[in-house]
Design a protein around this motif. Structure first.
Motif, PDB file in Angstrom:
ATOM      1  N   PHE A  50       0.616   6.739  -0.465  1.00 56.76           N
ATOM      2  CA  PHE A  50       0.775   7.734  -1.521  1.00 56.76           C
ATOM      3  C   PHE A  50       1.798   8.769  -1.067  1.00 56.76           C
ATOM      4  CE2 PHE A  50      -3.360   5.810  -1.780  1.00 56.76           C
ATOM      5  CZ  PHE A  50      -3.550   5.583  -3.146  1.00 56.76           C
ATOM      6  N   VAL A  66       2.437   5.872  -5.958  1.00 55.72           N
ATOM      7  CA  VAL A  66       1.646   4.816  -5.338  1.00 55.72           C
ATOM      8  C   VAL A  66       2.595   3.708  -4.893  1.00 55.72           C
ATOM      9  CG1 VAL A  66      -0.204   3.158  -5.762  1.00 55.72           C
ATOM     10  CG2 VAL A  66      -0.259   5.412  -6.876  1.00 55.72           C
ATOM     11  N   GLU A 103      -6.715   0.048  -8.286  1.00 58.55           N
ATOM     12  CA  GLU A 103      -6.950   0.790  -7.051  1.00 58.55           C
ATOM     13  C   GLU A 103      -6.456   2.240  -7.180  1.00 58.55           C
ATOM     14  OE1 GLU A 103      -8.609  -0.914  -4.891  1.00 58.55           O
ATOM     15  OE2 GLU A 103      -8.531   0.486  -3.187  1.00 58.55           O
ATOM     16  N   ALA A 104      -5.285   2.412  -7.762  1.00 59.13           N
ATOM     17  CA  ALA A 104      -4.700   3.757  -7.913  1.00 59.13           C
ATOM     18  C   ALA A 104      -5.573   4.633  -8.802  1.00 59.13           C
ATOM     19  CB  ALA A 104      -3.282   3.654  -8.489  1.00 59.13           C
ATOM     20  N   SER A 106      -8.799   4.211  -9.549  1.00 60.35           N
ATOM     21  CA  SER A 106     -10.121   4.535  -8.992  1.00 60.35           C
ATOM     22  C   SER A 106     -10.000   5.483  -7.795  1.00 60.35           C
ATOM     23  CB  SER A 106     -10.939   3.279  -8.660  1.00 60.35           C
ATOM     24  OG  SER A 106     -10.220   2.454  -7.815  1.00 60.35           O
ATOM     25  N   GLN A 107      -8.883   5.392  -7.062  1.00 63.44           N
ATOM     26  CA  GLN A 107      -8.651   6.355  -5.987  1.00 63.44           C
ATOM     27  C   GLN A 107      -8.489   7.775  -6.547  1.00 63.44           C
ATOM     28  OE1 GLN A 107      -8.477   5.777  -2.299  1.00 63.44           O
ATOM     29  NE2 GLN A 107      -8.988   7.865  -2.886  1.00 63.44           N
ATOM     30  N   ALA A 110     -11.797   9.152  -7.399  1.00 63.13           N
ATOM     31  CA  ALA A 110     -12.526   9.588  -6.202  1.00 63.13           C
ATOM     32  C   ALA A 110     -12.059  10.975  -5.748  1.00 63.13           C
ATOM     33  CB  ALA A 110     -12.351   8.561  -5.079  1.00 63.13           C
ATOM     34  N   TRP A 111     -10.731  11.204  -5.756  1.00 65.22           N
ATOM     35  CA  TRP A 111     -10.218  12.532  -5.368  1.00 65.22           C
ATOM     36  C   TRP A 111     -10.659  13.600  -6.355  1.00 65.22           C
ATOM     37  CZ3 TRP A 111      -5.059   9.669  -4.553  1.00 65.22           C
ATOM     38  CH2 TRP A 111      -4.971   9.220  -3.229  1.00 65.22           C
ATOM     39  N   ALA A 276      -4.493   6.889   1.909  1.00 58.61           N
ATOM     40  CA  ALA A 276      -5.352   7.687   1.018  1.00 58.61           C
ATOM     41  C   ALA A 276      -6.124   8.765   1.775  1.00 58.61           C
ATOM     42  CB  ALA A 276      -6.317   6.764   0.274  1.00 58.61           C
ATOM     43  N   ARG A 277      -6.548   8.447   3.005  1.00 61.05           N
ATOM     44  CA  ARG A 277      -7.386   9.420   3.717  1.00 61.05           C
ATOM     45  C   ARG A 277      -6.635  10.709   4.050  1.00 61.05           C
ATOM     46  NH1 ARG A 277      -6.372   5.430   7.344  1.00 61.05           N
ATOM     47  NH2 ARG A 277      -4.921   5.998   9.010  1.00 61.05           N
TER      48      ARG A 277
END
Ligand code: C2E
Ligand code: MG
Ligand code: MG
Ligand code: MG
Length: 298
Positions: A50, A66, A103-104, A106-107, A110-111, A276-277
């Motif tokens: 990202f 992304v 994935e993008a 749902s990520q 989550a954020w 992502a982390r």
């Protein structure tokens, strides 16, 4: 002979070429990669990075591009330049693109949960391939992904390259109009390199131009390129489009795009693509002082 034919399609324009040993080796490698790519999604070998997109003058990014990578079992982490073109030609890009989108989104969900207000205005920008725009199920899939994740449609940006728009014309146009009706934001990537016409901009429901990094990289040291960026910014302003300067590597580049009135900036000087982390820290830390853009007075 069949392999050579296939390799010609996979590696190049399909023109008849005289094969040298070197070219044959490249072709074989492309065929092998293409075959290995078939199961890459199922084997969970794809990963995302990202890269922050900054409003010029702000201390935190408001967007993340992304960018897909392939964690190849023997070759290591491969960038999209090594496999996206192969995936386009063999059709695997359909499955890859679907995975990246899901994935993008749902990520981002989550954020939004984890960070609350700090992620309210955040969007993810996903690159679309031509195959995805040709897929009649794309629009419903995007709608379902957003619905499942509970992400507002305007927090998803979709980037389409200028050259793709020129090549695809009306077919891409119909899909883009339906995506726009969903409420997603549409962006023209690599703007300035793809020979699009003003008619293209008038016809398509686009909200953002991303100035190709070839115009931006080194801009601070090469004033002869300023008029090109100035012209694109002027065009964007006149059409009421947002503009992102890609490829901002140095402080001088950043000062130059800020002085020209670019609303957004992206580049290694402002932040490399990260896993992502590492994103939550980006959204809560301030930009390094030496890179903080000076917003020109008026
Ligand atoms: P792009 O959409 O124009 O993405 C920007 C590329 O420029 C990224 O390379 C990024 O790492 C690089 N970049 C960003 N800032 C700088 C800078 O300051 N200097 C320099 N030299 N480079 C910078 P990356 O990740 O290798 O991606 C390359 C291209 O691959 C992308 O270009 C995009 O067209 C394609 N791509 C990436 N992810 C996907 C995907 O999920 N689907 C599809 N269809 N294409 C993708
Ligand atoms: Mg892009
Ligand atoms: Mg780009
Ligand atoms: Mg580019």
């Amino acid at each position: 002979a069949d392999l050579a034919m296939f390799a010609a399609k996979v590696t190049g324009s399909g023109k008849v070429v005289h094969y040298t040993g070197h070219m044959r080796a490249d072709a074989d490698r492309a065929v092998t990669l293409g075959a290995e790519l078939q199961g890459a999604v199922e084997r969970d070998e794809l990963v995302l990075r990202f890269q922050p997109i900054w409003p010029v003058g702000a201390s935190t990014p408001d967007g993340l591009e992304v960018l897909v990578r392939w964690n190849h079992p023997t070759l290591g982490l491969l960038g999209p330049d090594r496999f996206v073109a192969v995936a386009e030609r063999t059709g695997t890009i359909g499955a890859i693109g679907h995975w990246v989108l899901r994935e993008a989104v749902s990520q981002l969900a989550a954020w939004r949960t984890e960070l609350g207000p700090a992620a309210d205005e955040l969007h993810v920008a996903v690159n679309l391939s031509v195959r995805q725009l040709q897929d009649p199920t794309l629009v419903d899939e995007v709608a379902a992904m957003l619905g499942d994740a509970g992400v507002p449609a305007d927090r998803l940006y979709l980037e389409v390259t200028e050259s793709l728009l020129v090549r695809e014309g009306d077919r891409a146009g119909a899909t883009l109009h339906r995506l726009r009706e969903l409420g997603v934001t549409l962006s023209i990537d690599d703007f300035g390199t793809g020979y699009s016409s003003l008619a293209t901009l008038q016809r398509l429901p686009v909200q953002q131009l991303k100035i190709d990094r070839s115009f931006v990289l080194g801009l601070g040291d090469d004033p002869s390129r300023l008029p090109f960026v100035r012209a694109i910014v002027g065009l964007a302003d006149a059409l009421d489009l947002d503009v992102v300067a890609e490829g901002v590597e140095s402080d001088a580049d950043l000062q130059a795009v800020a002085a020209l009135g670019c609303a957004h900036a992206q580049g290694f000087g402002l932040g490399r693509p990260v896993p992502a982390r590492d994103v939550p820290a980006l959204l809560t830390q301030r930009v390094p002082a030496e890179l903080a853009p000076v917003v020109p007075a008026s």
